[in-house]
Design a protein around this motif. Structure first.
Motif, PDB file in Angstrom:
ATOM      1  N   THR A   1     -12.915  13.549   7.419  1.00  0.00           N
ATOM      2  CA  THR A   1     -13.326  12.516   8.366  1.00  0.00           C
ATOM      3  C   THR A   1     -12.289  11.405   8.525  1.00  0.00           C
ATOM      4  OG1 THR A   1     -14.487  11.368   6.591  1.00  0.00           O
ATOM      5  CG2 THR A   1     -15.773  12.893   7.928  1.00  0.00           C
ATOM      6  N   MET A   2     -11.194  11.471   7.763  1.00  0.00           N
ATOM      7  CA  MET A   2     -10.164  10.434   7.860  1.00  0.00           C
ATOM      8  C   MET A   2      -8.909  11.006   8.500  1.00  0.00           C
ATOM      9  SD  MET A   2     -10.404   8.229   4.368  1.00  0.00           S
ATOM     10  CE  MET A   2      -9.192   7.085   4.949  1.00  0.00           C
ATOM     11  N   ASP A   3      -8.260  10.217   9.344  1.00  0.00           N
ATOM     12  CA  ASP A   3      -7.028  10.650   9.991  1.00  0.00           C
ATOM     13  C   ASP A   3      -5.786  10.313   9.184  1.00  0.00           C
ATOM     14  OD1 ASP A   3      -8.398  11.688  12.144  1.00  0.00           O
ATOM     15  OD2 ASP A   3      -8.273   9.842  13.297  1.00  0.00           O
ATOM     16  N   GLN A   4      -5.893   9.396   8.219  1.00  0.00           N
ATOM     17  CA  GLN A   4      -4.723   8.958   7.467  1.00  0.00           C
ATOM     18  C   GLN A   4      -4.314   9.965   6.404  1.00  0.00           C
ATOM     19  OE1 GLN A   4      -5.687   5.166   5.767  1.00  0.00           O
ATOM     20  NE2 GLN A   4      -4.760   4.081   7.469  1.00  0.00           N
ATOM     21  N   LEU A   5      -3.001  10.152   6.266  1.00  0.00           N
ATOM     22  CA  LEU A   5      -2.479  10.990   5.188  1.00  0.00           C
ATOM     23  C   LEU A   5      -2.429  10.197   3.889  1.00  0.00           C
ATOM     24  CD1 LEU A   5       0.569  12.865   6.758  1.00  0.00           C
ATOM     25  CD2 LEU A   5      -1.612  13.831   6.040  1.00  0.00           C
ATOM     26  N   LEU A   6      -2.598  10.884   2.811  1.00  0.00           N
ATOM     27  CA  LEU A   6      -2.444  10.309   1.474  1.00  0.00           C
ATOM     28  C   LEU A   6      -1.100  10.802   0.952  1.00  0.00           C
ATOM     29  CD1 LEU A   6      -4.046   8.619  -0.582  1.00  0.00           C
ATOM     30  CD2 LEU A   6      -4.913  10.755  -1.518  1.00  0.00           C
ATOM     31  N   TYR A   7      -0.230   9.859   0.566  1.00  0.00           N
ATOM     32  CA  TYR A   7       1.127  10.188   0.107  1.00  0.00           C
ATOM     33  C   TYR A   7       1.179  10.161  -1.407  1.00  0.00           C
ATOM     34  CZ  TYR A   7       2.346   9.374   4.947  1.00  0.00           C
ATOM     35  OH  TYR A   7       2.397   9.454   6.315  1.00  0.00           O
ATOM     36  N   VAL A   8       1.734  11.206  -2.009  1.00  0.00           N
ATOM     37  CA  VAL A   8       1.910  11.274  -3.456  1.00  0.00           C
ATOM     38  C   VAL A   8       3.342  10.847  -3.759  1.00  0.00           C
ATOM     39  CG1 VAL A   8       1.849  12.741  -5.504  1.00  0.00           C
ATOM     40  CG2 VAL A   8       0.256  13.176  -3.608  1.00  0.00           C
ATOM     41  N   VAL A   9       3.478   9.811  -4.603  1.00  0.00           N
ATOM     42  CA  VAL A   9       4.796   9.276  -4.944  1.00  0.00           C
ATOM     43  C   VAL A   9       5.062   9.498  -6.427  1.00  0.00           C
ATOM     44  CG1 VAL A   9       6.227   7.192  -5.035  1.00  0.00           C
ATOM     45  CG2 VAL A   9       4.599   7.511  -3.151  1.00  0.00           C
ATOM     46  N   ARG A  10       6.233  10.071  -6.726  1.00  0.00           N
ATOM     47  CA  ARG A  10       6.690  10.180  -8.113  1.00  0.00           C
ATOM     48  C   ARG A  10       7.725   9.065  -8.310  1.00  0.00           C
ATOM     49  NH1 ARG A  10       8.569  15.319  -8.549  1.00  0.00           N
ATOM     50  NH2 ARG A  10      10.642  14.631  -7.956  1.00  0.00           N
ATOM     51  N   TRP A  11       7.350   8.085  -9.105  1.00  0.00           N
ATOM     52  CA  TRP A  11       8.183   6.909  -9.318  1.00  0.00           C
ATOM     53  C   TRP A  11       9.299   7.205 -10.301  1.00  0.00           C
ATOM     54  CZ3 TRP A  11       7.389   3.264  -5.862  1.00  0.00           C
ATOM     55  CH2 TRP A  11       6.144   3.224  -5.221  1.00  0.00           C
ATOM     56  N   ASP A  12      10.365   6.415 -10.242  1.00  0.00           N
ATOM     57  CA  ASP A  12      11.505   6.582 -11.149  1.00  0.00           C
ATOM     58  C   ASP A  12      11.105   6.387 -12.611  1.00  0.00           C
ATOM     59  OD1 ASP A  12      12.981   7.011  -8.863  1.00  0.00           O
ATOM     60  OD2 ASP A  12      13.925   5.035  -8.864  1.00  0.00           O
ATOM     61  N   THR A  13       9.958   5.761 -12.849  1.00  0.00           N
ATOM     62  CA  THR A  13       9.442   5.575 -14.209  1.00  0.00           C
ATOM     63  C   THR A  13       8.804   6.848 -14.756  1.00  0.00           C
ATOM     64  OG1 THR A  13       7.301   4.849 -13.370  1.00  0.00           O
ATOM     65  CG2 THR A  13       8.948   3.126 -13.801  1.00  0.00           C
ATOM     66  N   GLY A  14       8.614   7.851 -13.893  1.00  0.00           N
ATOM     67  CA  GLY A  14       7.953   9.095 -14.289  1.00  0.00           C
ATOM     68  C   GLY A  14       6.482   9.130 -13.921  1.00  0.00           C
ATOM     69  N   GLN A  15       5.937   8.001 -13.507  1.00  0.00           N
ATOM     70  CA  GLN A  15       4.523   7.936 -13.120  1.00  0.00           C
ATOM     71  C   GLN A  15       4.341   8.498 -11.716  1.00  0.00           C
ATOM     72  OE1 GLN A  15       4.536   3.641 -13.844  1.00  0.00           O
ATOM     73  NE2 GLN A  15       2.674   3.980 -15.048  1.00  0.00           N
ATOM     74  N   THR A  16       3.134   8.946 -11.420  1.00  0.00           N
ATOM     75  CA  THR A  16       2.774   9.436 -10.099  1.00  0.00           C
ATOM     76  C   THR A  16       1.566   8.666  -9.612  1.00  0.00           C
ATOM     77  OG1 THR A  16       3.576  11.647 -10.669  1.00  0.00           O
ATOM     78  CG2 THR A  16       2.107  11.488  -8.796  1.00  0.00           C
ATOM     79  N   SER A  17       1.569   8.326  -8.316  1.00  0.00           N
ATOM     80  CA  SER A  17       0.421   7.647  -7.722  1.00  0.00           C
ATOM     81  C   SER A  17       0.272   8.090  -6.280  1.00  0.00           C
ATOM     82  CB  SER A  17       0.578   6.116  -7.815  1.00  0.00           C
ATOM     83  OG  SER A  17       1.754   5.693  -7.143  1.00  0.00           O
ATOM     84  N   LYS A  18      -0.902   7.821  -5.711  1.00  0.00           N
ATOM     85  CA  LYS A  18      -1.217   8.207  -4.336  1.00  0.00           C
ATOM     86  C   LYS A  18      -1.486   6.944  -3.524  1.00  0.00           C
ATOM     87  CE  LYS A  18      -3.248  12.570  -5.778  1.00  0.00           C
ATOM     88  NZ  LYS A  18      -4.463  13.394  -5.775  1.00  0.00           N
ATOM     89  N   HIS A  19      -1.014   6.969  -2.266  1.00  0.00           N
ATOM     90  CA  HIS A  19      -1.118   5.793  -1.407  1.00  0.00           C
ATOM     91  C   HIS A  19      -1.330   6.206   0.044  1.00  0.00           C
ATOM     92  CE1 HIS A  19       0.688   3.317  -4.625  1.00  0.00           C
ATOM     93  NE2 HIS A  19       1.306   4.447  -4.903  1.00  0.00           N
ATOM     94  N   TYR A  20      -2.129   5.414   0.746  1.00  0.00           N
ATOM     95  CA  TYR A  20      -2.216   5.550   2.206  1.00  0.00           C
ATOM     96  C   TYR A  20      -1.103   4.691   2.802  1.00  0.00           C
ATOM     97  CZ  TYR A  20      -6.748   7.742   1.630  1.00  0.00           C
ATOM     98  OH  TYR A  20      -7.746   8.601   1.285  1.00  0.00           O
ATOM     99  N   SER A  21      -0.679   5.039   4.010  1.00  0.00           N
ATOM    100  CA  SER A  21       0.422   4.302   4.626  1.00  0.00           C
ATOM    101  C   SER A  21       0.048   2.846   4.835  1.00  0.00           C
ATOM    102  CB  SER A  21       0.830   4.929   5.950  1.00  0.00           C
ATOM    103  OG  SER A  21      -0.224   4.890   6.881  1.00  0.00           O
TER     104      SER A  21
END
Length: 70
Positions: A50-70
């Protein structure tokens, strides 16, 4: 292939600017990304039909991973 600047897509770099303290959904582990940390967009997804926005998965230089909407 040369990445297009300021475009959110897999393979492009991003920066955390002010950081993301205690980031993430309440039902799963949360991460704290320091300010001015670089990362790489490694995947995209659409978790809800039901949502049009993509969720972006980011692998940070620290080694952590997180998800973000634009």
């Amino acid at each position: 292939m040369t990445p297009i600047l300021n475009e959110l897509r897999v393979g492009n770099r991003v920066w955390s600017m002010g950081g993301y303290p205690d980031h993430g959904p309440t039902e799963s582990p949360r991460v704290s990304i320091p300010a001015d940390t670089g990362g790489l967009i490694v995947a995209t997804g659409k978790p809800y039909l039901t949502m049009d926005q993509l969720l972006y998965v980011v692998r940070w230089d620290t080694g952590q991973t997180s998800k973000h909407y634009s």
